[in-house]
Design an enzyme around this catalytic site. Structure first.
Site, mmCIF file in Angstrom:
data_model
loop_
_atom_site.group_PDB
_atom_site.id
_atom_site.type_symbol
_atom_site.label_atom_id
_atom_site.label_comp_id
_atom_site.label_asym_id
_atom_site.label_seq_id
_atom_site.Cartn_x
_atom_site.Cartn_y
_atom_site.Cartn_z
ATOM 1 N N CYS A 290 -3.465 12.934 -26.009
ATOM 2 C CA CYS A 290 -3.055 14.195 -26.646
ATOM 3 C C CYS A 290 -2.275 13.981 -27.937
ATOM 4 O O CYS A 290 -1.935 14.942 -28.614
ATOM 5 C CB CYS A 290 -2.236 15.040 -25.671
ATOM 6 S SG CYS A 290 -0.619 14.350 -25.295
ATOM 7 N N CYS B 124 0.514 9.120 -27.394
ATOM 8 C CA CYS B 124 -0.408 9.202 -26.265
ATOM 9 C C CYS B 124 -1.850 9.227 -26.774
ATOM 10 O O CYS B 124 -2.182 10.043 -27.634
ATOM 11 C CB CYS B 124 -0.111 10.465 -25.457
ATOM 12 S SG CYS B 124 -1.367 10.796 -24.212
ATOM 13 N N LYS C 200 -9.489 -12.130 10.441
ATOM 14 C CA LYS C 200 -9.665 -10.757 9.989
ATOM 15 C C LYS C 200 -11.095 -10.609 9.482
ATOM 16 O O LYS C 200 -11.471 -11.204 8.482
ATOM 17 C CB LYS C 200 -8.671 -10.430 8.876
ATOM 18 C CG LYS C 200 -8.719 -8.992 8.458
ATOM 19 C CD LYS C 200 -7.549 -8.671 7.542
ATOM 20 C CE LYS C 200 -7.547 -7.208 7.155
ATOM 21 N NZ LYS C 200 -8.742 -6.804 6.434
ATOM 22 N N ASP D 202 -14.323 -9.157 7.805
ATOM 23 C CA ASP D 202 -14.525 -8.331 6.615
ATOM 24 C C ASP D 202 -15.717 -7.397 6.815
ATOM 25 O O ASP D 202 -16.806 -7.634 6.314
ATOM 26 C CB ASP D 202 -14.751 -9.256 5.409
ATOM 27 C CG ASP D 202 -14.518 -8.528 4.103
ATOM 28 O OD1 ASP D 202 -14.039 -7.385 4.134
ATOM 29 O OD2 ASP D 202 -14.819 -9.114 3.047
ATOM 30 N N CYS E 178 -1.082 17.778 -22.281
ATOM 31 C CA CYS E 178 -1.856 16.533 -22.275
ATOM 32 C C CYS E 178 -3.029 16.641 -21.293
ATOM 33 O O CYS E 178 -2.820 16.754 -20.087
ATOM 34 C CB CYS E 178 -0.970 15.357 -21.898
ATOM 35 S SG CYS E 178 -1.893 13.808 -21.831
ATOM 36 N N TYR F 274 -11.530 -5.673 18.941
ATOM 37 C CA TYR F 274 -10.235 -6.339 18.778
ATOM 38 C C TYR F 274 -9.034 -5.526 19.247
ATOM 39 O O TYR F 274 -7.925 -6.015 19.239
ATOM 40 C CB TYR F 274 -10.022 -6.836 17.344
ATOM 41 C CG TYR F 274 -10.207 -5.792 16.251
ATOM 42 C CD1 TYR F 274 -9.422 -4.659 16.191
ATOM 43 C CD2 TYR F 274 -11.165 -5.976 15.261
ATOM 44 C CE1 TYR F 274 -9.583 -3.736 15.198
ATOM 45 C CE2 TYR F 274 -11.338 -5.049 14.254
ATOM 46 C CZ TYR F 274 -10.535 -3.926 14.232
ATOM 47 O OH TYR F 274 -10.710 -3.002 13.245
ATOM 48 N N LYS G 167 -3.591 -12.586 4.205
ATOM 49 C CA LYS G 167 -4.827 -12.694 3.424
ATOM 50 C C LYS G 167 -5.010 -14.101 2.870
ATOM 51 O O LYS G 167 -4.033 -14.748 2.494
ATOM 52 C CB LYS G 167 -4.791 -11.700 2.255
ATOM 53 C CG LYS G 167 -4.854 -10.241 2.675
ATOM 54 C CD LYS G 167 -6.209 -9.911 3.258
ATOM 55 C CE LYS G 167 -6.452 -8.429 3.371
ATOM 56 N NZ LYS G 167 -6.752 -7.752 2.139
ATOM 57 N N CYS H 197 3.936 9.481 -21.899
ATOM 58 C CA CYS H 197 3.533 10.544 -22.809
ATOM 59 C C CYS H 197 4.446 11.731 -22.565
ATOM 60 O O CYS H 197 4.723 12.100 -21.427
ATOM 61 C CB CYS H 197 2.082 10.921 -22.516
ATOM 62 S SG CYS H 197 1.622 12.568 -23.054
ATOM 63 N N GLU I 69 -5.925 -13.567 15.142
ATOM 64 C CA GLU I 69 -7.395 -13.533 15.104
ATOM 65 C C GLU I 69 -7.845 -13.567 13.658
ATOM 66 O O GLU I 69 -7.124 -13.107 12.781
ATOM 67 C CB GLU I 69 -7.905 -12.195 15.677
ATOM 68 C CG GLU I 69 -7.977 -12.139 17.162
ATOM 69 C CD GLU I 69 -8.385 -10.751 17.653
ATOM 70 O OE1 GLU I 69 -8.570 -9.830 16.823
ATOM 71 O OE2 GLU I 69 -8.509 -10.597 18.874
HETATM 72 S S1 IVH Z 1 -6.248 -5.265 14.632
HETATM 73 C C1 IVH Z 1 -3.302 -1.424 14.361
HETATM 74 N N1 IVH Z 1 -7.838 -7.275 14.352
HETATM 75 O O1 IVH Z 1 -8.472 -4.808 9.256
HETATM 76 C C2 IVH Z 1 -4.377 -2.086 13.623
HETATM 77 N N2 IVH Z 1 -7.978 -5.531 12.739
HETATM 78 O O2 IVH Z 1 -6.853 -3.992 6.970
HETATM 79 C C3 IVH Z 1 -5.084 -3.009 14.532
HETATM 80 N N3 IVH Z 1 -9.667 -5.892 11.013
HETATM 81 O O3 IVH Z 1 -8.496 -1.389 9.874
HETATM 82 C C4 IVH Z 1 -6.072 -3.772 13.794
HETATM 83 N N4 IVH Z 1 -10.401 -7.808 11.772
HETATM 84 O O4 IVH Z 1 -10.604 -2.711 10.439
HETATM 85 C C5 IVH Z 1 -7.445 -6.102 13.830
HETATM 86 N N5 IVH Z 1 -9.187 -9.139 14.251
HETATM 87 C C6 IVH Z 1 -8.819 -7.963 13.745
HETATM 88 C C7 IVH Z 1 -9.404 -7.402 12.587
HETATM 89 C C8 IVH Z 1 -8.948 -6.180 12.111
HETATM 90 C C9 IVH Z 1 -10.549 -6.890 10.846
HETATM 91 C C10 IVH Z 1 -9.576 -4.736 10.108
HETATM 92 C C11 IVH Z 1 -9.455 -3.401 10.775
HETATM 93 C C12 IVH Z 1 -8.270 -2.730 10.118
HETATM 94 C C13 IVH Z 1 -8.178 -3.512 8.852
HETATM 95 C C14 IVH Z 1 -6.829 -3.451 8.224
#
Ligand code: IVH
Length: 682
Positions: A416, A413, A126, A128, A437, A235, A319, A431, A124
């Site tokens: 200190c 350092c 991800k 933001d 320190c 999700y 990513k 240090c 899926e």
């Molecule tokens: S599944 C066990 N699906 O990404 C974790 N997460 O960096 C299951 N996120 O905390 C997560 N889109 O907030 C999943 N399609 C997606 C997502 C997703 C965004 C976020 C989620 C998670 C974070 C991790």
């Protein structure tokens, strides 16, 4: 001539000072008011430090108005805390096809799957935004919570009820108790319109859709939340065991009325092809995504894989490439860490990268500076990926004017003045100031109160710095003395504080006087003792008194039987407890604290609970990593070597010396099949 030069320098400093004051105030407001920080804590700290240094050099710049003269307000925290019944995990990241392949190989190995078994994923985009957990009971939405630290979040139910995408009731046929997890976000077009509206009202605009979503959800006044265009994608489920596949989970969420992140037609696509497809889709989406999430489709496999630290082994985020920008490197400064490590940091001309203003980048160490030939005044390419600290990728050498300055790390350092040495084979210079320190002391205190340690609400990095500078908190135990202290001027009379926020801080401190053993061990900030090792130590010793005695008696052999504890970790641990001043700090702390015994995670009544187990040889029914994880989840301790304390040696094919050792010591040996019978099968 020289007089005018001097004036110029003073003028420069004055201008910089005014900039810093403005910038810090701006970030204070974002952090405490709008809850939408634009920069990381580390970057903020760097600004504060620069201000302090400038004012130390030019005391004439200090006015009542300077942020250095104020203690920051306690963060707004009008939300009730919610403990997550099932922790909210985060995801580990991969950045390339190769890393993705490694992830899949690890799964194959862990589950011991044959080469020819295809592994199916659901992928899926991800999203933001910010994650949220929704609890439904009897078909009704009863509670919504933010992720927080994964174990404890904030109750945002009132605000969530204003989001149209979130069903307030589930249709008949949905489970009676269910917790839906997903992402709250703001669409791109909505974000632009929201900012236009805020600008027209002469209010502060948000830097990006994610900040806008987070800032809108964490509003104490839910009518403000209601006026924001928040949306939601479902999700996952906190507990998906009633389903067989992730695809069924998606289908169920859809049938309950949730919107799902769109996915390209995925039939037969390899994960990497899917990634490319989503990347192509990205410009046409109306919301921000920062990568792709792959989730193993089979839920029985998900269950076997479980999770490590705070991320599942069965899912990963791929990513999108980091965003880059060109800016000027103004100067290089040295930061002193909790263990004395000196880290060079690049101060940059502020620039927006992927919606976030960046003014600092890490330079890692002196070798990195030399390798990339980074000089003060250079134009540099920086990149920022996700929440990772920005980095300097390369220098644009053809942009040089000749005025650039080569940086030399001194062997002293900056905090200190103690000798800073780089041991043979090490990349890091440290240090040697130890206790004298101030930079190390402050960093240790910050670590002590940090999220995975004491996690004291209202006592963040900035306030620790202030309290330290004023001499209010010099050692960890001072935190617990604060309430009884006569403070002049009293906290309540200071700007940003009031009776209520002071009482709240003291209540938070009082509450943390009872602390879990692994958190306490982690909080001590011993070199190389991260969260995972702290948990292992807590699991092995069980209680603080037992642990402390074992450390002070330097029971090294026993220590070395613990998984992941090698000679160098053992040296750091025993070294810490051998120091008189550390023991004084511990005695002092003990007088304030109740340190709770370690509670084994699950299955207290399993056949192997409390037993110490050593694996040897090649297991055939599951991978070594799964075998260990399984044993630990059943309450067993997994050790790396056989000793008189070992209860079972579990032997696979080609077991060797450990078997011999077991025979010598009279330790019970069980073969893989018997072991599986003992723990109830794969
Ligand atoms: S599944 C066990 N699906 O990404 C974790 N997460 O960096 C299951 N996120 O905390 C997560 N889109 O907030 C999943 N399609 C997606 C997502 C997703 C965004 C976020 C989620 C998670 C974070 C991790």
């Amino acid at each position: 001539m020289s007089a005018s030069l001097f004036d110029l320098a003073a003028l420069d400093a004055k201008v910089r000072h005014a900039d810093l004051v403005r910038e810090i105030k701006h970030h204070d407001k974002l952090y405490h008011g709008a809850d939408a920080p634009e920069i990381s804590d580390a970057d903020y700290d760097a600004l504060r430090r620069e201000l302090d240094e400038l004012e130390a050099k030019h005391p004439e710049f200090i006015t009542k108005d300077s942020p250095s003269q104020k203690v920051g307000p306690a963060p707004s925290s009008g939300f009730k805390k919610v403990r997550h019944i099932v922790p909210m995990l985060s995801l580990s990241n991969v950045f390339s096809e190769e890393e993705l392949e490694d992830f899949i190989t690890r799964i194959r190995k862990f589950l011991n799957l044959p080469e020819d078994e295809a592994i199916e994923f659901v992928a899926e985009p991800k999203i933001d935004g910010l994650s949220c957990s929704l609890r439904y009971e009897g078909g009704k939405l009863v509670q919504a919570a933010t992720r927080g630290d994964g174990e404890e979040g904030e109750d945002i139910t009132a605000n969530i009820l204003t989001i149209a995408d979130i069903p307030q009731t589930l249709p008949p046929g949905a489970p009676d108790h269910v917790e839906v997890r997903g992402e709250i976000y703001i669409g791109r077009a909505d974000f632009a319109a929201l900012n236009a509206r805020l600008a027209a009202e002469e209010k502060k605009v948000f830097a990006n859709p994610r900040n806008a979503a987070a800032g809108s959800v964490r509003q104490l006044d839910s009518t403000i939340t209601a006026s924001r265009p928040l949306r939601f994608f479902g999700y996952a489920l906190a507990d998906n065991l009633r389903f067989e596949t992730q695809k069924q989970v998606r289908a169920a969420l859809k049938s309950w009325g949730f919107k799902l992140p769109v996915i390209p037609d995925e039939e037969g696509m390899t994960p990497f092809a899917f990634y490319n497809a989503v990347q192509n889709l990205r410009p046409s989406l109306d919301y921000d995504i920062d990568g792709v999430v792959y989730k193993l489709n089979r839920i029985d496999y998900q269950k076997r894989l479980g999770f490590v630290a705070r991320a599942p082994r069965w899912a990963v985020a791929h990513k999108f490439p980091a965003e880059r920008a060109v800016t000027k490197l103004l100067k290089i400064e040295i930061q002193v860490g909790r263990t004395g490590a000196l880290t060079p940091v690049a101060r940059l001309e502020p620039i927006t990268v992927g919606g976030v203003v960046v003014s600092n980048a890490t330079l890692h160490n002196e070798d990195e500076i030399a390798r990339k030939d980074i000089r003060e005044g250079d134009m540099v390419v920086i990149q920022r990926a996700g929440d990772v600290i920005p980095q300097v990728v390369e220098v644009l050498a053809d942009k040089r004017t000749g005025a650039e300055k080569v940086f030399e790390l001194r062997n002293e350092c900056p905090a200190c003045g103690s000798l800073a040495i780089r041991e043979e084979g090490e990349v890091v210079r440290r240090c040697t100031g130890g206790l004298i320190c101030p930079a190390q002391a402050v960093e240790r205190l910050k670590h002590f109160v940090s999220r995975l340690a004491f996690d004291i609400e209202g006592l963040g990095a900035k306030i620790i710095e202030e309290f330290y500078a004023e001499g209010l908190v010099k050692t960890p135990a001072d935190i617990f003395r604060l309430e009884g202290m006569v403070i002049d001027p009293p906290l309540q009379s200071r700007e940003g504080w009031g009776d209520k926020s002071v009482e709240k801080l003291f209540a938070a401190i009082r509450q943390r006087r009872t602390i879990a053993l692994h958190r306490f061990i982690y909080a001590l900030g011993i070199r190389q003792i991260g969260e995972a090792t702290a948990k292992r130590l807590a699991g092995h010793y069980g209680s603080w008194p037992v642990f402390r005695v074992a450390m002070q008696d330097a029971q090294r052999d026993d220590l070395l039987t613990i998984e992941d504890v090698g000679p160098s970790v053992a040296d750091d641990l025993l070294g810490f407890f051998a120091e008189g001043h550390n023991r004084n700090v511990l005695n002092d702390l003990e007088s304030f604290l109740v340190i709770e015994d370690y509670v084994r995670p699950q299955n207290m009544d399993s056949a192997v609970s409390g037993k110490t187990v050593v694996f040897t040889g090649t297991l055939t029914r599951m991978g070594r990593a799964e075998a260990k994880a399984r044993a630990e989840s059943l309450g067993a301790k997994v050790a790396g070597s056989v000793s008189a304390k070992t209860d079972y040696v579990v032997a696979g094919e080609n077991a060797g010396s450990k078997l011999k050792k077991a025979a010598e010591l009279g330790v019970t040996v069980v073969w893989e099949d018997d072991w599986l019978a003992l723990i109830g099968g794969v």
